[in-house]
Design an enzyme around this catalytic site. Structure first.
Site, PDB file in Angstrom:
ATOM      1  N   ALA A   9       0.757  -1.173  -0.006  1.00  0.00           N
ATOM      2  CA  ALA A   9      -0.146  -0.003  -0.106  1.00  0.00           C
ATOM      3  C   ALA A   9       0.821   1.426  -0.206  1.00  0.00           C
ATOM      4  O   ALA A   9       0.471   2.237   0.517  1.00  0.00           O
ATOM      5  CB  ALA A   9      -1.036   0.008   1.296  1.00  0.00           C
ATOM      6  N   ARG A  15      -3.138   8.929 -10.293  1.00  0.00           N
ATOM      7  CA  ARG A  15      -4.054   9.277 -11.381  1.00  0.00           C
ATOM      8  C   ARG A  15      -5.412   9.423 -10.605  1.00  0.00           C
ATOM      9  O   ARG A  15      -6.564   9.694 -11.178  1.00  0.00           O
ATOM     10  CB  ARG A  15      -4.411   7.902 -12.054  1.00  0.00           C
ATOM     11  N   GLN A  73       7.851   1.918   3.699  1.00  0.00           N
ATOM     12  CA  GLN A  73       8.697   1.470   2.328  1.00  0.00           C
ATOM     13  C   GLN A  73       9.006   3.126   2.146  1.00  0.00           C
ATOM     14  O   GLN A  73       8.027   3.770   1.383  1.00  0.00           O
ATOM     15  CB  GLN A  73       8.008   0.851   1.248  1.00  0.00           C
ATOM     16  N   ALA A 378     -50.050  19.583  15.210  1.00  0.00           N
ATOM     17  CA  ALA A 378     -49.324  20.225  14.036  1.00  0.00           C
ATOM     18  C   ALA A 378     -48.544  21.587  14.639  1.00  0.00           C
ATOM     19  O   ALA A 378     -49.133  22.215  15.292  1.00  0.00           O
ATOM     20  CB  ALA A 378     -50.196  20.551  13.002  1.00  0.00           C
ATOM     21  N   TYR A 385     -33.870  24.790  24.268  1.00  0.00           N
ATOM     22  CA  TYR A 385     -32.572  25.490  24.026  1.00  0.00           C
ATOM     23  C   TYR A 385     -32.580  26.920  24.323  1.00  0.00           C
ATOM     24  O   TYR A 385     -33.179  27.451  23.767  1.00  0.00           O
ATOM     25  CB  TYR A 385     -31.828  25.172  22.656  1.00  0.00           C
ATOM     26  N   ALA A 421     -54.571  24.829  21.765  1.00  0.00           N
ATOM     27  CA  ALA A 421     -53.910  25.221  20.469  1.00  0.00           C
ATOM     28  C   ALA A 421     -53.248  26.873  20.652  1.00  0.00           C
ATOM     29  O   ALA A 421     -53.834  27.528  21.526  1.00  0.00           O
ATOM     30  CB  ALA A 421     -54.914  25.288  19.170  1.00  0.00           C
TER      31      ALA A 421
HETATM   32  C1  UD1 Z   1       2.157  -5.321 -10.798  1.00  0.00           C
HETATM   33  C2  UD1 Z   1       2.699  -6.581 -11.103  1.00  0.00           C
HETATM   34  C3  UD1 Z   1       2.069  -7.041 -12.464  1.00  0.00           C
HETATM   35  C4  UD1 Z   1       0.537  -7.140 -12.426  1.00  0.00           C
HETATM   36  C5  UD1 Z   1      -0.074  -5.924 -11.646  1.00  0.00           C
HETATM   37  C6  UD1 Z   1      -1.606  -6.134 -11.443  1.00  0.00           C
HETATM   38  C7  UD1 Z   1       4.897  -6.454 -10.511  1.00  0.00           C
HETATM   39  C8  UD1 Z   1       6.343  -6.007 -11.234  1.00  0.00           C
HETATM   40  N1  UD1 Z   1       4.141  -6.308 -11.516  1.00  0.00           N
HETATM   41  O1  UD1 Z   1       2.184  -4.464 -11.686  1.00  0.00           O
HETATM   42  O2  UD1 Z   1       2.616  -8.345 -13.055  1.00  0.00           O
HETATM   43  O3  UD1 Z   1      -0.177  -7.640 -13.745  1.00  0.00           O
HETATM   44  O4  UD1 Z   1       0.698  -5.503 -10.848  1.00  0.00           O
HETATM   45  O5  UD1 Z   1      -2.241  -4.984 -11.073  1.00  0.00           O
HETATM   46  O6  UD1 Z   1       4.889  -6.810  -9.376  1.00  0.00           O
HETATM   47  N2  UD1 Z   1       3.720  -0.988  -4.781  1.00  0.00           N
HETATM   48  C9  UD1 Z   1       4.261  -0.619  -3.624  1.00  0.00           C
HETATM   49  N3  UD1 Z   1       5.629  -0.341  -3.349  1.00  0.00           N
HETATM   50  C10 UD1 Z   1       6.317  -0.269  -4.740  1.00  0.00           C
HETATM   51  C11 UD1 Z   1       5.651  -0.511  -5.932  1.00  0.00           C
HETATM   52  C12 UD1 Z   1       4.358  -0.995  -5.736  1.00  0.00           C
HETATM   53  O7  UD1 Z   1       3.735  -0.611  -2.362  1.00  0.00           O
HETATM   54  O8  UD1 Z   1       7.417   0.185  -4.496  1.00  0.00           O
HETATM   55  C13 UD1 Z   1       2.064  -1.369  -4.456  1.00  0.00           C
HETATM   56  C14 UD1 Z   1       1.132  -0.243  -5.056  1.00  0.00           C
HETATM   57  O9  UD1 Z   1       0.810   0.737  -4.126  1.00  0.00           O
HETATM   58  C15 UD1 Z   1       0.175  -1.238  -5.633  1.00  0.00           C
HETATM   59  C16 UD1 Z   1       0.843  -2.801  -5.890  1.00  0.00           C
HETATM   60  O10 UD1 Z   1       1.937  -2.623  -5.290  1.00  0.00           O
HETATM   61  O11 UD1 Z   1      -0.775  -1.562  -4.619  1.00  0.00           O
HETATM   62  C17 UD1 Z   1       1.170  -2.792  -7.378  1.00  0.00           C
HETATM   63  O12 UD1 Z   1       2.047  -1.681  -7.824  1.00  0.00           O
HETATM   64  P1  UD1 Z   1       1.745  -1.367  -9.397  1.00  0.00           P
HETATM   65  O13 UD1 Z   1       2.929  -0.385  -9.370  1.00  0.00           O
HETATM   66  O14 UD1 Z   1       0.397  -0.998  -9.404  1.00  0.00           O
HETATM   67  O15 UD1 Z   1       2.036  -2.573 -10.113  1.00  0.00           O
HETATM   68  P2  UD1 Z   1       2.004  -2.666 -11.589  1.00  0.00           P
HETATM   69  O16 UD1 Z   1       3.494  -2.121 -12.024  1.00  0.00           O
HETATM   70  O17 UD1 Z   1       0.754  -2.536 -12.138  1.00  0.00           O
END
Ligand code: UD1
Ligand code: CA
Length: 454
Positions: A9, A15, A73, A378, A385, A421
């Protein structure tokens, strides 16, 4: 041997175009991340670790009630790097279930199947076949149909791009293997990221067969990247709940026009008209009827209660056979007993109304206890208050309050009293008597209506 779910997360969610981190956006009034947490928690003996990053303080503040290990992270260097942050809470004997904080509607049965499948070999993937697989990592299988590797869209050639089976991102891996493989990840790819998906090839090298399972419904693996997808998932969620309600014996006039944002408990033979919203914890007993355009929040509605169109009911308990509305507002702390009638343009707050009493038109009742079989005319107002403090009004059984009356609290109207009333009641009214405060009516003979000056 238990399961540790790691929920990723940390991503930014550009977007969404929001100051709020993506995982705090809500489906059915609950943050996306919290949906994922609750589903993970349905797996027997499951610990949860949440990898957070972007908007971390907000996420922690909003969701600190979740029983999870919070793992920061600092830089988002890829899904593999994200999972690595969680290794300190993973034990070698665990099955590690990887979930995404922005994929809220996975069914608990699917996650259970995924965990079970991984227990055969130590590794399982949740994959799905999509008509339009663009953007996803593709599942590459060998001639015997075994999974060989996952190739990200940005690293794929045309042959690989034509594969329609994709990685959902959800997987279950033995802690022991995960620990080993994450140590071997590199970021030598088109995006310069540490891809979690690279562990698939490592498993193949280690002769570990990768099992795969598919979800029953596509919505289970859909993530939220923008507000259109958020709205789409909200609809999936609501339609699923509508199905469940109908299966449980509730009539919905239109299953596409009901919103449940919380927990709704239902009895049988309930009828719900269109555009009704339930929020928080609501229970409806048997044979409740709810008219269109009503909002009910954190309330218990008793058997045979009828709520007509356009009512708002919050933090209230409504007894058997009571009728409310149309256009009534029942505010927090209100208890209506059995067979009470509350009519149009009536507001009741923090009050108790006993059996059989009626408050039918254009009235404000606040901080009041009303006895049995009372009729409130009515336009009655409880003046509860004084601009600084609030006071209670107590009305006994069998009282009749005439129309357009003001009851200036604190005040008591004893059993059987009648208030004429138009009375402004400022002193307690005794039992069984007529109380009135009115200037005498006079008629002036020979009086002429003014006429316009020429
Ligand atoms: C990832 C998968 C892809 C899959 C897709 C499905 C990898 C390399 N690719 O791609 O194969 O089809 O999901 O949606 O795993 N996140 C972190 N830290 C990071 C990067 C990502 O917490 O450093 C979390 C994001 O918030 C998200 C999830 O991991 O919830 C997926 O990350 P996202 O960047 O959407 O992955 P995709 O590139 O779409
Ligand atoms: Ca994604």
């Amino acid at each position: 041997m238990g399961t540790t779910a790691i929920i990723l997360a940390a991503g930014k969610g550009t977007r969404m175009r929001s100051v709020l981190p993506k995982v705090l956006h809500k489906v059915a009034h609950m943050p996306l991340l919290e949906h994922v947490y609750h589903t993970a928690k349905t797996i027997p003996d499951c610990k949860v670790g949440i990898v957070y990053g972007h908007g971390g303080e907000l996420v922690l503040e909003e969701l600190n009630h979740l029983k999870a290990e919070w793992l920061e992270q600092r830089e988002q260097l890829g899904t593999g790097h994200a999972v690595k942050q969680a290794l300190p809470v993973v034990s070698e004997n665990d099955t590690v279930l990887i979930l995404y904080g922005d994929v809220p509607l996975t069914l608990s049965s699917t996650l259970n199947d995924l965990v079970t499948a991984s227990q055969e070999t130590g590794f399982s993937l949740l994959t799905v076949t999509l008509e339009n697989p663009a953007g996803y990592g593709r599942i590459v299988r060998n001639s015997e149909h075994f999974i060989e590797r996952i190739v990200e869209e940005k690293d794929a050639d045309d042959a690989i791009k034509s594969i329609s089976e994709v990685n959902t991102g959800m997987m279950a891996v033995s802690g022991k293997h995960l620990n080993k493989w994450l140590g071997q990840l590199s970021n030598d790819n088109a995006q310069g990221e540490y891809y979690l998906t690279d562990i698939v090839e490592m498993a193949v090298t280690d002769n570990i067969e990768i099992k795969s399972i598919q979800p029953e419904n596509e919505y289970e693996v859909l993530g939220v990247n923008n507000r259109l997808q958020l709205a789409e998932l909200e609809r999936f969620y609501q339609l699923k709940h509508a199905d469940e309600l109908m299966t449980a014996g509730v009539t919905l006039k239109d299953p596409a026009r009901i919103d449940v944002r919380g927990d709704l408990e239902v009895g049988q033979d309930i009828i719900v008209d269109v555009n009704v919203i339930f929020e928080g914890n609501v229970s409806l007993s048997d044979k409740v009827k709810i008219g269109p355009n009503t909002v009910i929040r954190n309330s218990q509605i008793g058997e045979n209660v009828e709520i007509l169109a356009n009512c708002v009911i919050e933090d209230a308990v409504i007894g058997k056979g009571t009728k409310i509305g149309p256009f009534a507002r029942i505010r927090p702390g209100t208890k209506l007993a059995e067979n009470v009638h509350v009519g149009n343009f009536v507001e009741i707050k923090n009050s108790n109304v006993a059996n059989g009493s009626k408050v039918n038109h254009l009235t404000y009742i606040g901080d009041t206890d009303i006895g049995k079989d009372v009729n409130i005319g009515a336009g009655t107002i409880t003046c509860n208050y004084d601009g600084a403090n609030k006071f209670r009004t107590v009305i006994g059984d069998n009282v009749f309050i005439g129309s357009d009356t003001q009851l200036v609290a604190p005040i008591e109207i004893a059993d059987g009293a009648t208030i004429a009333a138009g009375t402004t009641v400022t002193k307690n009214a005794p039992a069984g008597q007529l109380t009135l405060s009115r200037t005498k009516q006079v008629s002036i003979s020979g009086w002429k209506r003014p006429v316009k000056n020429k």
